[in-house]
Design a protein around this motif. Structure first.
Motif, PDB file in Angstrom:
ATOM      1  N   SER A  17       0.820  -1.212   0.000  1.00  0.00           N
ATOM      2  CA  SER A  17       0.000   0.000   0.000  1.00  0.00           C
ATOM      3  C   SER A  17       0.855   1.264   0.000  1.00  0.00           C
ATOM      4  N   ARG A  18       2.117   1.133   0.372  1.00  0.00           N
ATOM      5  CA  ARG A  18       3.014   2.289   0.410  1.00  0.00           C
ATOM      6  C   ARG A  18       3.615   2.611  -0.946  1.00  0.00           C
ATOM      7  N   GLY A  19       3.730   1.622  -1.809  1.00  0.00           N
ATOM      8  CA  GLY A  19       4.356   1.910  -3.092  1.00  0.00           C
ATOM      9  C   GLY A  19       4.162   0.832  -4.133  1.00  0.00           C
ATOM     10  N   GLY A  20       3.414  -0.214  -3.813  1.00  0.00           N
ATOM     11  CA  GLY A  20       3.140  -1.272  -4.783  1.00  0.00           C
ATOM     12  C   GLY A  20       4.194  -2.355  -4.797  1.00  0.00           C
ATOM     13  N   ARG A  21       5.457  -1.967  -4.915  1.00  0.00           N
ATOM     14  CA  ARG A  21       6.543  -2.947  -4.995  1.00  0.00           C
ATOM     15  C   ARG A  21       7.598  -2.655  -3.925  1.00  0.00           C
ATOM     16  N   TYR A  22       8.274  -3.709  -3.506  1.00  0.00           N
ATOM     17  CA  TYR A  22       9.299  -3.508  -2.494  1.00  0.00           C
ATOM     18  C   TYR A  22      10.397  -4.555  -2.614  1.00  0.00           C
TER      19      TYR A  22
ATOM     20  N   LEU B 299      22.682  -1.073  -4.454  1.00  0.00           N
ATOM     21  CA  LEU B 299      21.324  -0.877  -4.955  1.00  0.00           C
ATOM     22  C   LEU B 299      21.271   0.261  -5.972  1.00  0.00           C
ATOM     23  N   GLN B 300      21.978   1.350  -5.691  1.00  0.00           N
ATOM     24  CA  GLN B 300      22.004   2.465  -6.631  1.00  0.00           C
ATOM     25  C   GLN B 300      22.674   2.069  -7.937  1.00  0.00           C
ATOM     26  N   ALA B 301      23.747   1.301  -7.856  1.00  0.00           N
ATOM     27  CA  ALA B 301      24.455   0.879  -9.067  1.00  0.00           C
ATOM     28  C   ALA B 301      23.584  -0.051  -9.918  1.00  0.00           C
ATOM     29  N   LEU B 302      22.738  -0.841  -9.279  1.00  0.00           N
ATOM     30  CA  LEU B 302      21.815  -1.700 -10.033  1.00  0.00           C
ATOM     31  C   LEU B 302      20.755  -0.882 -10.762  1.00  0.00           C
ATOM     32  N   GLY B 303      20.497   0.332 -10.275  1.00  0.00           N
ATOM     33  CA  GLY B 303      19.546   1.204 -10.949  1.00  0.00           C
ATOM     34  C   GLY B 303      18.295   1.528 -10.157  1.00  0.00           C
ATOM     35  N   TYR B 304      18.187   1.033  -8.916  1.00  0.00           N
ATOM     36  CA  TYR B 304      16.992   1.308  -8.125  1.00  0.00           C
ATOM     37  C   TYR B 304      17.000   2.757  -7.647  1.00  0.00           C
ATOM     38  N   PRO B 305      15.880   3.476  -7.818  1.00  0.00           N
ATOM     39  CA  PRO B 305      15.825   4.893  -7.431  1.00  0.00           C
ATOM     40  C   PRO B 305      15.752   5.058  -5.920  1.00  0.00           C
ATOM     41  N   PRO B 306      16.090   6.237  -5.406  1.00  0.00           N
ATOM     42  CA  PRO B 306      16.066   6.474  -3.957  1.00  0.00           C
ATOM     43  C   PRO B 306      14.698   6.267  -3.322  1.00  0.00           C
ATOM     44  N   SER B 307      13.625   6.375  -4.108  1.00  0.00           N
ATOM     45  CA  SER B 307      12.266   6.227  -3.575  1.00  0.00           C
ATOM     46  C   SER B 307      11.881   4.775  -3.322  1.00  0.00           C
ATOM     47  N   THR B 308      12.734   3.823  -3.690  1.00  0.00           N
ATOM     48  CA  THR B 308      12.425   2.401  -3.547  1.00  0.00           C
ATOM     49  C   THR B 308      12.155   2.034  -2.087  1.00  0.00           C
ATOM     50  N   ILE B 309      11.115   1.256  -1.873  1.00  0.00           N
ATOM     51  CA  ILE B 309      10.811   0.754  -0.530  1.00  0.00           C
ATOM     52  C   ILE B 309      11.684  -0.464  -0.262  1.00  0.00           C
ATOM     53  N   VAL B 310      12.451  -0.399   0.809  1.00  0.00           N
ATOM     54  CA  VAL B 310      13.372  -1.471   1.179  1.00  0.00           C
ATOM     55  C   VAL B 310      12.979  -1.984   2.556  1.00  0.00           C
TER      56      VAL B 310
ATOM     57  N   SER C 214       8.059 -10.807  -1.584  1.00  0.00           N
ATOM     58  CA  SER C 214       8.613  -9.559  -2.105  1.00  0.00           C
ATOM     59  C   SER C 214       8.814  -9.628  -3.615  1.00  0.00           C
ATOM     60  N   ASP C 215       8.902  -8.455  -4.230  1.00  0.00           N
ATOM     61  CA  ASP C 215       9.173  -8.392  -5.668  1.00  0.00           C
ATOM     62  C   ASP C 215      10.629  -8.741  -5.959  1.00  0.00           C
ATOM     63  N   VAL C 216      11.511  -8.345  -5.069  1.00  0.00           N
ATOM     64  CA  VAL C 216      12.937  -8.659  -5.194  1.00  0.00           C
ATOM     65  C   VAL C 216      13.459  -9.033  -3.816  1.00  0.00           C
ATOM     66  N   PHE C 217      14.205 -10.122  -3.742  1.00  0.00           N
ATOM     67  CA  PHE C 217      14.834 -10.529  -2.482  1.00  0.00           C
ATOM     68  C   PHE C 217      16.341 -10.442  -2.651  1.00  0.00           C
ATOM     69  N   ILE C 218      17.007  -9.761  -1.706  1.00  0.00           N
ATOM     70  CA  ILE C 218      18.462  -9.598  -1.763  1.00  0.00           C
ATOM     71  C   ILE C 218      19.057  -9.974  -0.414  1.00  0.00           C
ATOM     72  N   PRO C 219      19.778 -11.091  -0.332  1.00  0.00           N
ATOM     73  CA  PRO C 219      20.473 -11.444   0.905  1.00  0.00           C
ATOM     74  C   PRO C 219      21.903 -10.918   0.872  1.00  0.00           C
ATOM     75  N   THR C 220      22.369 -10.349   1.977  1.00  0.00           N
ATOM     76  CA  THR C 220      23.728  -9.817   1.993  1.00  0.00           C
ATOM     77  C   THR C 220      24.737 -10.831   2.516  1.00  0.00           C
ATOM     78  N   HIS C 221      24.268 -12.022   2.885  1.00  0.00           N
ATOM     79  CA  HIS C 221      25.159 -13.089   3.318  1.00  0.00           C
ATOM     80  C   HIS C 221      24.469 -14.418   3.083  1.00  0.00           C
ATOM     81  N   SER C 222      25.238 -15.456   2.782  1.00  0.00           N
ATOM     82  CA  SER C 222      24.663 -16.746   2.413  1.00  0.00           C
ATOM     83  C   SER C 222      24.420 -17.608   3.638  1.00  0.00           C
ATOM     84  N   GLY C 223      23.381 -17.267   4.422  1.00  0.00           N
ATOM     85  CA  GLY C 223      23.032 -18.043   5.596  1.00  0.00           C
ATOM     86  C   GLY C 223      21.821 -18.925   5.350  1.00  0.00           C
ATOM     87  N   ASN C 224      21.313 -19.526   6.425  1.00  0.00           N
ATOM     88  CA  ASN C 224      20.172 -20.435   6.306  1.00  0.00           C
ATOM     89  C   ASN C 224      18.922 -19.743   5.773  1.00  0.00           C
TER      90      ASN C 224
END
Length: 494
Positions: free
Chosen positions: A252-257, A323-334, A388-398
C-alpha cells in the motif's frame, strides 16, 4: 558547407539557394552588392537562431516533463517510455522457461505402511536451520519406515527462544499433509518414554545445516523433502495472518518492495569476525563476544582476509552503493528482514530513505505476542521476503538459502545474490579514488550480476578437483536450489 550544382555547371551554396527562393531580390548595381550580402547574412543568422531556439526549448521541456509528470501531455518526451522500461526491468522476474514445481511422488511410490519404530528429534539453531533439519528428518523417518514424533525445538541457542513446535508451525497441517508419506504423532507413547534409545548426531553436510546429502538420493526422497519443507511446514495461523497483513501494508506504500536480508547483526559480525568499517570500540566489543561464546570454536579471525575472500556480509553503506548501481531509485521501498542492525544504518538510509522494519509497519499490540520469540519474528520476515518483488540477501546463511529455494519453486521470483568477493574489489577502488560512482560503476556492478538474479539453472555440484568430504562442503545446498528434482517441465503441474 553542403553545395549543389546549377544547371550551367556552376556551384552555389544550398543556403543561398534557399534564401533566394524565400527572399527574391532584383539585380543590384555592383556598388550595392556588399550591402546585399550583409543583409542576406543577417537574415540567415536570425533564421538559424530561431530554429535552434525552437528545438532547444522543445528538448528542455521534454526533459522537464520527465522530471515533473504534471506538465501538459503534449510535452511528454519520447525518452520517458525508455526510462520506464528500464525501471520495469529492475523488478521483473527472470524468464522461467516453462518450468514449475513438481512435488508429487512417482508412480512407484507407495503409501506409508507403518512400523514399530519411533524417531524423536531435537532441532537446533535458528528458524530456518530447524526447518531444513525437520524436513530431512521426515525423509529419514520414511526411509526407516518409522513413526516421527513432533520435533522439539532449540531453546538453548543464541536466540534463547522458548517456542514449541505449535507456536511456530501449524501442527495439524504438518501431520495431515504428510500422512501418505510417514506417520507423525504429537507425543511419544507413555510406555516408551523410559525405554532406552539409540542416539545419533547427524553430520552437517556441505558446511550447511541440512542433515542429508544434497545429491544422489532417490527422486521420491528428494521430492518428499520438498513437500515437507515447502508445504507441510506451514507457519501457524496467527503468524500467517499477520505476515500477509504486513505484506499488504508494504504494498500500500508503493506497490513494490525489495526485501533485504541485511545480516549486519551483532551475532553475525562477531561470529564471522567481520569488522570492516567499524570503529575500534565496536570491533573490540565483537571480539569479546566471540571469545566468550563457548560453542563458537574459532576465536581469532583476520577480518581483512575474511572480507577479501567474500565471507563478510555487505555493510549498510555497501548495500546502498550496490542498490544504486543496479539502478533502483532512492524512492524504492526497502524492507529489512533481519534483527537489530548493529551499526551504521544511516549509511543506507541516506541513499534510500524508505527503509522499513516490521516495527514500522506493525502495531505494538500486534508484535507484543512475539517479543522474546526470535524464531516467530523470523517467520514474519520469511513470509515478507517470500512475497517480495525482489529478495536480496547480503550473506549466504540459512535464511537466504531457504528463501531463495522457495522463490525458485514458486516460479523463479527475482532473487539477486551479491557477488561479495567481486564487489569487494569494486568497493576498494571506490575507497581509493580509482573509481567514481556513476556510469562506470553501474556497468561493472550490472555486468557482475547478470547471471545472479534467480534465473533457472540446475543445482551446482562441487568444482572439479575436489575430493572426499571436502566435495560435500563445496556443493550447492539442495534447499537453495531444488532443481531438477522438484522443478520440472512436465505437462501437469504438481
Amino acid at each position: 558547407m553542403v553545395t549543389t550544382t546549377t544547371r550551367g555547371g556552376g556551384r552555389t551554396s544550398s543556403s543561398s539557394s534557399l534564401f533566394s527562393k524565400l527572399f527574391p531580390l532584383k539585380k543590384a548595381a555592383s556598388s550595392s552588392s556588399t550591402t546585399i550580402i550583409i543583409l542576406r547574412f543577417f537574415i540567415l543568422l536570425i533564421l538559424f537562431i530561431f530554429i535552434f531556439n525552437f528545438y532547444t526549448t522543445r528538448h528542455i521541456l521534454e526533459d522537464h516533463q520527465y522530471l515533473h509528470p504534471n506538465l501538459p501531455q503534449h510535452f511528454v518526451s519520447h525518452q520517458a517510455p525508455k526510462q520506464q522500461l528500464k525501471l520495469e526491468k529492475l523488478w521483473e522476474a527472470p524468464f522461467s522457461d516453462g518450468l514449475h514445481s513438481c512435488l508429487k511422488p512417482t508412480s512407484n511410490y507407495q503409501a506409508f505402511q507403518g512400523g514399530d519404530h519411533y524417531i524423536t528429534v531435537r532441532s537446533n539453531g535458528g528458524l530456518n536451520q530447524m526447518r531444513t533439519g525437520i524436513a530431512d528428518m521426515v525423509a529419514v523417518a520414511r526411509m526407516m519406515n518409522a513413526t516421527l514424533v513432533i520435533p522439539e525445538l532449540d531453546k538453548r541457542s543464541f536466540w534463547q527462544d522458548k517456542s514449541i513446535f505449535s507456536d511456530i508451525f501449524d501442527e495439524d497441517h504438518f501431520i495431515n499433509s504428510l500422512k501418505q508419506d510417514v506417520r507423525i504423532i504429537k507425543k511419544l507413547p507413555q510406555e516408551l518414554v523410559s525405554v532406552p534409545r539409540a542416539r545419533k548426531h547427524f553430520t552437517s553436510w556441505g558446511g550447511l545445516d541440512s542433515r542429508l546429502a544434497n545429491n544422489d538420493l532417490p527422486l521420491d526422497i528428494q521430492r518428499l523433502r520438498c513437500r515437507a519443507l515447502y508445504h507441510a511446514l506451514r507457519f501457524s495461523p496467527s503468524i500467517e495472518t499477520l505476515g500477509k497483513k504486513l505484506v499488504e501494508r508494504l504494498r500500500s506504500r508503493g506497490g513494490r518492495y525489495i526485501s533485504l536480508h541485511l545480516r549486519y547483526e551483532k551475532d553475525m559480525l562477531a561470529f564471522s569476525g567481520c569488522t570492516y568499517g567499524l570503529s575500534d570500540s565496536e570491533s573490540e566489543e565483537l571480539r569479546l563476544l566471540r571469545e566468550n561464546t563457548n560453542h563458537w570454536k574459532v576465536k581469532k579471525i583476520n577480518s581483512t582476509e575474511q572480507r577479501i575472500a567474500g565471507l563478510c556480509p555487505l555493510t549498510p553503506k555497501e548495500v546502498g552503493i550496490f542498490l544504486q548501481a543496479l539502478g533502483y531509485p532512492p524512492s524504492t521501498i526497502v524492507y529489512v528482514a533481519a534483527g537489530e542492525i548493529y551499526a551504521h544504518l544511516s549509511d543506507l538510509t541516506s541513499r534510500f530513505p524508505n527503509v522499513l522494519f516490521k516495527e514500522m509497519i506493525a502495531t505494538e499490540e500486534e508484535l507484543r505476542v512475539y517479543s522474546n520469540h526470535a524464531s516467530q519474528t523470523a517467520a514474519l520476515d520469511y513470509i515478507i521476503s517470500l512475497e517480495s518483488d525482489v529478495f536480496i540477501p547480503t550473506h549466504s546463511g540459512n535464511m537466504a538459502r531457504a528463501v531463495e529455494g522457495h522463490r525458485r519453486l514458486l516460479g523463479h521470483r527475482k532473487t539477486i545474490t551479491p557477488d561479495r568477493k567481486g564487489l569487494v574489489e569494486i568497493f576498494d577502488k571506490l575507497e581509493s579514488g580509482k573509481l567514481k560512482e556513476g556510469v562506470s560503476l553501474q556497468h561493472l556492478v550490472k555486468r557482475l550480476h547478470q547471471k545472479r538474479q534467480g534465473a533457472p539453472r540446475k543445482r551446482e555440484g562441487a568444482p572439479d578437483g575436489i575430493r572426499g568430504r571436502a566435495r560435500f562442503k563445496a556443493e550447492e545446498s539442495f534447499y537453495q536450489n531444488p532443481y531438477p528434482e522438484c522443478i520440472c517441465r512436465s505437462k501437469h503441474r504438481t
